[in-house]
Scaffold this active site. Structure first.
Site, PDB file in Angstrom:
ATOM      1  N   SER A   1       0.821  -1.207   0.000  1.00 57.59           N
ATOM      2  CA  SER A   1       0.000   0.000   0.000  1.00 57.59           C
ATOM      3  C   SER A   1       0.856   1.258   0.000  1.00 57.59           C
ATOM      4  O   SER A   1       0.383   2.324  -0.392  1.00 57.59           O
ATOM      5  CB  SER A   1      -0.879   0.025   1.246  1.00 57.59           C
ATOM      6  OG  SER A   1      -1.679  -1.124   1.304  1.00 57.59           O
TER       7      SER A   1
ATOM      8  N   HIS B   1      -1.184  -2.548  -7.208  1.00 61.95           N
ATOM      9  CA  HIS B   1      -1.881  -2.304  -5.937  1.00 61.95           C
ATOM     10  C   HIS B   1      -3.392  -2.368  -6.125  1.00 61.95           C
ATOM     11  O   HIS B   1      -3.996  -1.453  -6.682  1.00 61.95           O
ATOM     12  CB  HIS B   1      -1.449  -0.932  -5.389  1.00 61.95           C
ATOM     13  CG  HIS B   1      -2.056  -0.599  -4.077  1.00 61.95           C
ATOM     14  ND1 HIS B   1      -2.481   0.660  -3.737  1.00 61.95           N
ATOM     15  CD2 HIS B   1      -2.325  -1.379  -2.998  1.00 61.95           C
ATOM     16  CE1 HIS B   1      -2.978   0.648  -2.520  1.00 61.95           C
ATOM     17  NE2 HIS B   1      -2.901  -0.579  -2.050  1.00 61.95           N
TER      18      HIS B   1
ATOM     19  N   GLU C   1      -3.700   0.461  -8.872  1.00 58.76           N
ATOM     20  CA  GLU C   1      -2.595   1.398  -9.117  1.00 58.76           C
ATOM     21  C   GLU C   1      -1.382   0.599  -9.608  1.00 58.76           C
ATOM     22  O   GLU C   1      -0.931  -0.323  -8.919  1.00 58.76           O
ATOM     23  CB  GLU C   1      -2.240   2.154  -7.826  1.00 58.76           C
ATOM     24  CG  GLU C   1      -3.319   3.136  -7.397  1.00 58.76           C
ATOM     25  CD  GLU C   1      -3.012   3.828  -6.061  1.00 58.76           C
ATOM     26  OE1 GLU C   1      -3.402   4.989  -5.907  1.00 58.76           O
ATOM     27  OE2 GLU C   1      -2.401   3.196  -5.164  1.00 58.76           O
TER      28      GLU C   1
ATOM     29  N   ASN D   1      -3.885   6.192  -1.147  1.00 54.69           N
ATOM     30  CA  ASN D   1      -3.604   6.202   0.293  1.00 54.69           C
ATOM     31  C   ASN D   1      -2.934   7.499   0.743  1.00 54.69           C
ATOM     32  O   ASN D   1      -3.103   7.924   1.887  1.00 54.69           O
ATOM     33  CB  ASN D   1      -2.774   4.985   0.695  1.00 54.69           C
ATOM     34  CG  ASN D   1      -3.630   3.727   0.693  1.00 54.69           C
ATOM     35  OD1 ASN D   1      -4.849   3.803   0.877  1.00 54.69           O
ATOM     36  ND2 ASN D   1      -3.025   2.577   0.468  1.00 54.69           N
TER      37      ASN D   1
HETATM   38  N1  LIG Z   1      -6.089  -4.429   3.857  1.00 51.59           N
HETATM   39  C1  LIG Z   1      -6.216  -3.596   2.839  1.00 51.59           C
HETATM   40  O1  LIG Z   1      -7.201  -2.838   2.754  1.00 51.59           O
HETATM   41  C2  LIG Z   1      -5.179  -3.570   1.748  1.00 51.59           C
HETATM   42  C3  LIG Z   1      -5.516  -2.977   0.516  1.00 51.59           C
HETATM   43  C4  LIG Z   1      -4.565  -2.985  -0.532  1.00 51.59           C
HETATM   44  C5  LIG Z   1      -3.308  -3.532  -0.312  1.00 51.59           C
HETATM   45  N2  LIG Z   1      -3.006  -4.076   0.906  1.00 51.59           N
HETATM   46  C6  LIG Z   1      -1.659  -4.655   1.072  1.00 51.59           C
HETATM   47  O2  LIG Z   1      -1.756  -6.052   0.915  1.00 51.59           O
HETATM   48  C7  LIG Z   1      -0.743  -6.691   1.704  1.00 51.59           C
HETATM   49  C8  LIG Z   1      -1.410  -7.725   2.605  1.00 51.59           C
HETATM   50  O3  LIG Z   1      -2.364  -7.064   3.415  1.00 51.59           O
HETATM   51  P1  LIG Z   1      -3.653  -7.832   3.988  1.00 51.59           P
HETATM   52  O4  LIG Z   1      -4.643  -6.775   4.322  1.00 51.59           O
HETATM   53  O5  LIG Z   1      -4.036  -8.971   3.105  1.00 51.59           O
HETATM   54  O6  LIG Z   1      -3.048  -8.383   5.378  1.00 51.59           O
HETATM   55  P2  LIG Z   1      -3.487  -9.634   6.263  1.00 51.59           P
HETATM   56  O7  LIG Z   1      -3.041  -9.329   7.653  1.00 51.59           O
HETATM   57  O8  LIG Z   1      -4.915 -10.011   6.030  1.00 51.59           O
HETATM   58  O9  LIG Z   1      -2.591 -10.825   5.650  1.00 51.59           O
HETATM   59  C9  LIG Z   1      -1.189 -10.813   5.728  1.00 51.59           C
HETATM   60  C10 LIG Z   1      -0.626 -12.094   5.148  1.00 51.59           C
HETATM   61  O10 LIG Z   1       0.805 -12.057   5.323  1.00 51.59           O
HETATM   62  C11 LIG Z   1       1.251 -13.289   5.849  1.00 51.59           C
HETATM   63  N3  LIG Z   1       2.456 -13.041   6.621  1.00 51.59           N
HETATM   64  C12 LIG Z   1       2.578 -12.448   7.832  1.00 51.59           C
HETATM   65  N4  LIG Z   1       3.872 -12.409   8.211  1.00 51.59           N
HETATM   66  C13 LIG Z   1       4.579 -12.999   7.203  1.00 51.59           C
HETATM   67  C14 LIG Z   1       5.950 -13.286   7.024  1.00 51.59           C
HETATM   68  N5  LIG Z   1       6.859 -12.942   7.931  1.00 51.59           N
HETATM   69  N6  LIG Z   1       6.323 -13.906   5.873  1.00 51.59           N
HETATM   70  C15 LIG Z   1       5.410 -14.258   4.935  1.00 51.59           C
HETATM   71  N7  LIG Z   1       4.088 -14.024   5.080  1.00 51.59           N
HETATM   72  C16 LIG Z   1       3.688 -13.395   6.191  1.00 51.59           C
HETATM   73  C17 LIG Z   1       0.080 -13.748   6.728  1.00 51.59           C
HETATM   74  O11 LIG Z   1       0.176 -15.136   6.970  1.00 51.59           O
HETATM   75  C18 LIG Z   1      -1.111 -13.368   5.847  1.00 51.59           C
HETATM   76  O12 LIG Z   1      -1.334 -14.368   4.866  1.00 51.59           O
HETATM   77  C19 LIG Z   1      -0.015  -5.573   2.458  1.00 51.59           C
HETATM   78  O13 LIG Z   1       1.138  -5.223   1.746  1.00 51.59           O
HETATM   79  C20 LIG Z   1      -1.042  -4.437   2.443  1.00 51.59           C
HETATM   80  O14 LIG Z   1      -0.455  -3.171   2.546  1.00 51.59           O
HETATM   81  C21 LIG Z   1      -3.914  -4.128   1.931  1.00 51.59           C
END
Ligand SMILES: NC(=O)c1ccc[n+]([C@@H]2O[C@H](COP(=O)([O-])OP(=O)(O)OC[C@H]3O[C@@H](n4cnc5c(N)ncnc54)[C@H](O)[C@@H]3O)[C@@H](O)[C@H]2O)c1
Length: 282
Positions: A119, A140, A152, A190
């Site tokens: 993000s 993204h 994005e 963001n």
């Molecule tokens: N939540 C949102 O609204 C959103 C929107 C767009 C992009 N993102 C981005 O997407 C990515 C994931 O976010 P999310 O919301 O799915 O988070 P989440 O907390 O739901 O999931 C995180 C994932 O990362 C894994 N993980 C945690 N520690 C780890 C490690 N050390 N090594 C490998 N895997 C690991 C977890 O097992 C899980 O599968 C981030 O980069 C976030 O910025 C999030």
């Protein structure tokens, strides 16, 4: 650069959405989680969601079956070797993502694109731990990835035009609206959204209004589909904090300095919808 097979790493909120979006677009998808049982559970939950859509008449049984048939779940990173594009969507932590990019670079075939769903984090830092910085970019998606139209496409200084074109074509093939943006913390959405969300917490801390009324005001007064606290809970409070910290580290703008309430809630393990407790209880 033809993209037929896509690898998705991470089975959290975003990873599971990305898997469904890419499989719906007719692509072969390999989802990788650190444990096989988590990867399998994620595919099972996508399958359950599709079954609900069949019940509601939004998809046919054949379509749902075909989508699931295109997804395979693995725990071994080397199973991504023949993917044309790999998108990582693991926790928003630069060191974790850097280690993953370095490992992926040694595994994924030559010429394949490695992308991040970060993000806010600097995509160039991920590109530079690989031997293929010209093939690294940000792709993204927004939450929930199955419903939100925007993607994005983030261009680090190292990216080749062909990488950005292929990533843009991939997003379009997924039925999304791609926009291209420079590699700056927060990209477009963001960078503009998080000062607003952070200032909503400031307003709550100052006692200007209660949480429900702030949410009601922004829905009714700005026609937003949800208020700032409901949105923070949807995004995840840990992810929101990581986004604000990355924005503040880059721009030093006080509007990006995370409010103490947010930091304390994350420390308390109240992460929003995903832990069933955040600003609201679920
Ligand atoms: N939540 C949102 O609204 C959103 C929107 C767009 C992009 N993102 C981005 O997407 C990515 C994931 O976010 P999310 O919301 O799915 O988070 P989440 O907390 O739901 O999931 C995180 C994932 O990362 C894994 N993980 C945690 N520690 C780890 C490690 N050390 N090594 C490998 N895997 C690991 C977890 O097992 C899980 O599968 C981030 O980069 C976030 O910025 C999030």
């Amino acid at each position: 650069m033809a993209i037929n097979k896509v690898g998705i790493i991470g089975s959290g909120i975003m990873g599971s959405g990305l898997v469904e979006v890419a499989a719906r677009a007719g692509l072969s998808v390999v989802v990788r989680s650190r444990s096989q049982s988590t990867a399998d559970a994620m595919v099972a939950s996508v399958s359950k969601g599709l079954a609900k859509q069949v019940e509601k008449g939004r998809a046919t049984e054949e379509e749902a079956k075909a989508i699931i048939g295109r997804i395979s779940a693995v725990s071994d990173l080397s199973a991504l070797a023949d993917c044309d594009l790999v998108i990582e969507s693991v926790v928003e932590d630069l060191e974790t993502k850097k280690a993953l990019f370095a490992e992926l670079d040694g595994v994924v075939k030559e010429g394949a694109i490695i992308a991040t769903n970060t993000s806010t984090l600097p995509v160039i830092e991920l590109a530079m731990v690989t031997k293929r910085p010209e093939l690294v970019c940000g792709i993204h998606f927004f939450n929930p990835a199955t419903a939100m139209p925007l993607v994005e496409i983030v261009r680090p200084l190292s990216a080749a035009d062909s990488t950005i074109e292929a990533a843009t074509a991939f997003a379009t093939a997924c039925g999304k609206q791609p926009v291209q943006v420079k590699d700056r913390a927060g990209f477009i959405v963001n960078a503009l959204l998080f000062p607003y969300l952070n200032n909503a917490i400031r307003m709550l801390e100052q006692g200007t209004a209660n949480m429900a009324d702030i949410d009601t005001a922004m829905k009714g007064g700005c026609n937003f589909p949800m208020g700032p606290f409901a949105l923070l809970d949807l995004v995840g409070l840990d992810t929101s904090l990581a986004i604000l910290d990355a924005l503040y580290a880059e721009f030093r703008d006080p509007n990006y300095a995370a409010m103490p309430t947010l930091r304390r809630m994350v420390a308390a393990g109240k992460l929003g919808r995903k832990t069933k407790s955040g600003f609201y209880d679920y």
